[in-house]
Design a protein around this motif. Structure first.
Motif, PDB file in Angstrom:
ATOM      1  N   ASP A  46       0.833  -1.208   0.000  1.00 17.51           N
ATOM      2  CA  ASP A  46       0.000   0.000   0.000  1.00 17.51           C
ATOM      3  C   ASP A  46       0.866   1.256   0.000  1.00 17.51           C
ATOM      4  O   ASP A  46       0.588   2.218  -0.727  1.00 17.51           O
ATOM      5  CB  ASP A  46      -0.922   0.010   1.223  1.00 17.51           C
ATOM      6  N   MET A  47       1.907   1.261   0.814  1.00 13.33           N
ATOM      7  CA  MET A  47       2.781   2.433   0.893  1.00 13.33           C
ATOM      8  C   MET A  47       3.457   2.704  -0.443  1.00 13.33           C
ATOM      9  O   MET A  47       3.501   3.839  -0.941  1.00 13.33           O
ATOM     10  CB  MET A  47       3.831   2.217   1.992  1.00 13.33           C
ATOM     11  N   ILE A  48       3.970   1.655  -1.074  1.00 14.98           N
ATOM     12  CA  ILE A  48       4.713   1.829  -2.325  1.00 14.98           C
ATOM     13  C   ILE A  48       3.787   2.233  -3.471  1.00 14.98           C
ATOM     14  O   ILE A  48       4.120   3.103  -4.277  1.00 14.98           O
ATOM     15  CB  ILE A  48       5.485   0.539  -2.661  1.00 14.98           C
ATOM     16  N   THR A  49       2.606   1.617  -3.559  1.00 14.16           N
ATOM     17  CA  THR A  49       1.690   1.955  -4.651  1.00 14.16           C
ATOM     18  C   THR A  49       1.149   3.380  -4.524  1.00 14.16           C
ATOM     19  O   THR A  49       0.783   3.996  -5.528  1.00 14.16           O
ATOM     20  CB  THR A  49       0.512   0.972  -4.701  1.00 14.16           C
ATOM     21  N   LYS A  50       1.122   3.922  -3.329  1.00 14.14           N
ATOM     22  CA  LYS A  50       0.633   5.282  -3.139  1.00 14.14           C
ATOM     23  C   LYS A  50       1.731   6.322  -3.329  1.00 14.14           C
ATOM     24  O   LYS A  50       1.528   7.357  -3.957  1.00 14.14           O
ATOM     25  CB  LYS A  50       0.020   5.433  -1.743  1.00 14.14           C
ATOM     26  N   ARG A  51       2.934   6.046  -2.795  1.00 12.35           N
ATOM     27  CA  ARG A  51       3.993   7.055  -2.778  1.00 12.35           C
ATOM     28  C   ARG A  51       4.945   6.957  -3.967  1.00 12.35           C
ATOM     29  O   ARG A  51       5.649   7.918  -4.278  1.00 12.35           O
ATOM     30  CB  ARG A  51       4.785   6.948  -1.474  1.00 12.35           C
ATOM     31  N   PHE A  52       5.000   5.805  -4.612  1.00 14.53           N
ATOM     32  CA  PHE A  52       5.979   5.617  -5.695  1.00 14.53           C
ATOM     33  C   PHE A  52       5.298   5.106  -6.964  1.00 14.53           C
ATOM     34  O   PHE A  52       5.814   4.224  -7.652  1.00 14.53           O
ATOM     35  CB  PHE A  52       7.075   4.643  -5.236  1.00 14.53           C
ATOM     36  N   LYS A  53       4.145   5.694  -7.267  1.00 18.65           N
ATOM     37  CA  LYS A  53       3.351   5.244  -8.414  1.00 18.65           C
ATOM     38  C   LYS A  53       4.095   5.453  -9.727  1.00 18.65           C
ATOM     39  O   LYS A  53       4.045   4.594 -10.617  1.00 18.65           O
ATOM     40  CB  LYS A  53       2.013   5.983  -8.428  1.00 18.65           C
ATOM     41  N   ARG A  54       4.780   6.572  -9.865  1.00 15.62           N
ATOM     42  CA  ARG A  54       5.497   6.848 -11.120  1.00 15.62           C
ATOM     43  C   ARG A  54       6.592   5.826 -11.358  1.00 15.62           C
ATOM     44  O   ARG A  54       6.774   5.327 -12.475  1.00 15.62           O
ATOM     45  CB  ARG A  54       6.106   8.253 -11.088  1.00 15.62           C
ATOM     46  N   GLN A  55       7.345   5.477 -10.310  1.00 16.29           N
ATOM     47  CA  GLN A  55       8.430   4.499 -10.458  1.00 16.29           C
ATOM     48  C   GLN A  55       7.890   3.118 -10.790  1.00 16.29           C
ATOM     49  O   GLN A  55       8.506   2.374 -11.558  1.00 16.29           O
ATOM     50  CB  GLN A  55       9.281   4.452  -9.179  1.00 16.29           C
ATOM     51  N   LEU A  56       6.735   2.770 -10.218  1.00 19.70           N
ATOM     52  CA  LEU A  56       6.116   1.485 -10.544  1.00 19.70           C
ATOM     53  C   LEU A  56       5.690   1.450 -12.007  1.00 19.70           C
ATOM     54  O   LEU A  56       5.904   0.461 -12.709  1.00 19.70           O
ATOM     55  CB  LEU A  56       4.910   1.230  -9.641  1.00 19.70           C
TER      56      LEU A  56
END
Length: 375
Positions: free
Chosen positions: A187-197
């Motif tokens: 959840d943290m990564i998909t919210k804060r690092f969406k562009r990198q994903l």
């Protein structure tokens, strides 16, 4: 007689005038017909242009609608690929092969894995990017109420340029069976690092529970020494799994942990340093002297490192095994310790100053605190 000539002239003039009038009337009629035909052609052409314009407008509208639909579908796919946690199947069909599976080496060391068709991470978020220069691996486990992984990841990805980000992939490996912790990281990564994903420069994987040998599942020692031993053994296996996953993706692999801060321009300094090394005969490069943090390997060597670590994973922590593999591979029989140490300096290269700062106080080992900061 004279009157007769006059009459003839008048008659001739009348005939000429009549003939001219007929000619003029004929030409006018012909011209009128031509004008009418021309007008009809113009009207027909105008009608064709109008039909073509209407058809063009319909085509344009259809194209706009099609592009809008494509854009919407692409947006939906991107959102789905970012938000969806895809469960990977760990079995193969009868006609499928695993000969090229990089994880096959694990079956040699763990008999319980020989019954498994295909070994692969349970959860993958990202584009499964390959063909880049650098893969950066971060293994993370729950530390109770304390977590440093967001701070670590923010420093690692934000201190790359866009071109550096394009030529690398950061892999976060969740090595914890706690589903709540896995969900919190995702959840943290998909919210804060969406562009990198979305760009593929960041991935999240989860190690399947069946990977670990039974000794880690059944060992229920109440003594701290037994718990510490199990923790150390699992940590070696966590790193091995992550290294195998990263190996086919990049030319180099950088090992990090989930409680460090990357210094400014760290990635630029690493790439410049690696590209300026005149000899390719190096074993690994240390961009940090603490533990297993900041160690850079050539990806082509990772399988050999993993094999060695798996041979002795029960005996020592992974950073000590890293020193042992050097002794085994690089020190010749009968060679003096001084000569081997001299070769050590040439092929185990140390970069100064360190590019990573350790910040974690709460250890991944429950109840243990660590205060090593300067690296």
């Amino acid at each position: 007689m004279r009157t007769k000539h006059v009459n003839v002239l008048i008659a001739l003039a009348a005939f000429v005038l009549f003939s001219f009038s007929c000619f003029c009337i004929s030409r006018m009629t012909q011209t009128s017909n031509q004008l009418i035909n021309c007008r009809n052609h113009i009207l027909e052409f105008k009608e064709k242009i109008l039909r073509l314009k209407n058809k063009t407008e319909r085509n344009r509208q259809e194209l706009i609608n099609a592009l809008s639909k494509m854009k919407y579908e692409m947006t939906q796919r991107e959102n789905t690929s970012t938000d969806l946690v895809e469960k990977k199947m760990n079995t193969l069909g009868k006609d499928e092969t695993v000969s090229n599976n990089t994880f096959e080496v694990l079956k040699f060391f763990f008999p319980h894995l020989r019954k498994v068709g295909r070994i692969y991470p349970d959860v993958i978020i990202g584009k499964e990017k390959i063909g880049v220069s650098f893969a950066l691996g971060i293994s993370t486990v729950s530390r109770g109420n304390q977590s440093y992984v967001k701070q670590t990841l923010n420093s690692v990805v934000s201190r790359m340029t866009l071109s550096e980000e394009k030529d690398s992939v950061v892999i976060v490996s969740v090595a914890d069976r706690n589903e709540d912790y896995l969900k919190s990281v995702v959840d943290m990564i998909t919210k804060r690092f969406k562009r990198q994903l979305k760009s593929g420069s960041l991935e999240v994987i989860s190690i399947p529970a069946f990977f670990y040998p039974n000794m880690l599942h059944v060992k229920q020692s109440t003594e701290d020494s037994g718990k510490l031993e199990s923790w150390r053994i699992k940590q070696v296996l966590d790193f091995c799994f992550l290294m195998l996953y990263a190996q086919p993706k990049a030319m180099y692999y950088l090992q990090l942990e989930d409680d460090i801060i990357a210094k400014k321009m760290y990635f630029t300094k690493i790439t410049d340093f690696v590209h300026n090394i005149t000899s390719n005969n190096w074993f690994y490069i240390e961009f940090s002297i603490l533990g297993f943090i900041g160690k850079l390997f050539k990806s082509e060597d990772l399988t050999d490192f993993v094999r060695f670590f798996l041979m002795f994973y029960k005996d020592k922590p992974i950073d000590l095994l890293l020193g042992d593999i050097f002794q085994v591979k690089m020190c010749n029989p009968g060679e003096t310790p001084e000569k081997c140490a001299e070769r050590n300096k040439q092929i185990r290269i140390r970069y100064k100053p360190s590019l990573f700062q350790h910040v974690g106080i709460q250890s991944s080992f429950p109840g243990r605190e660590q205060y090593s900061k300067t690296i």
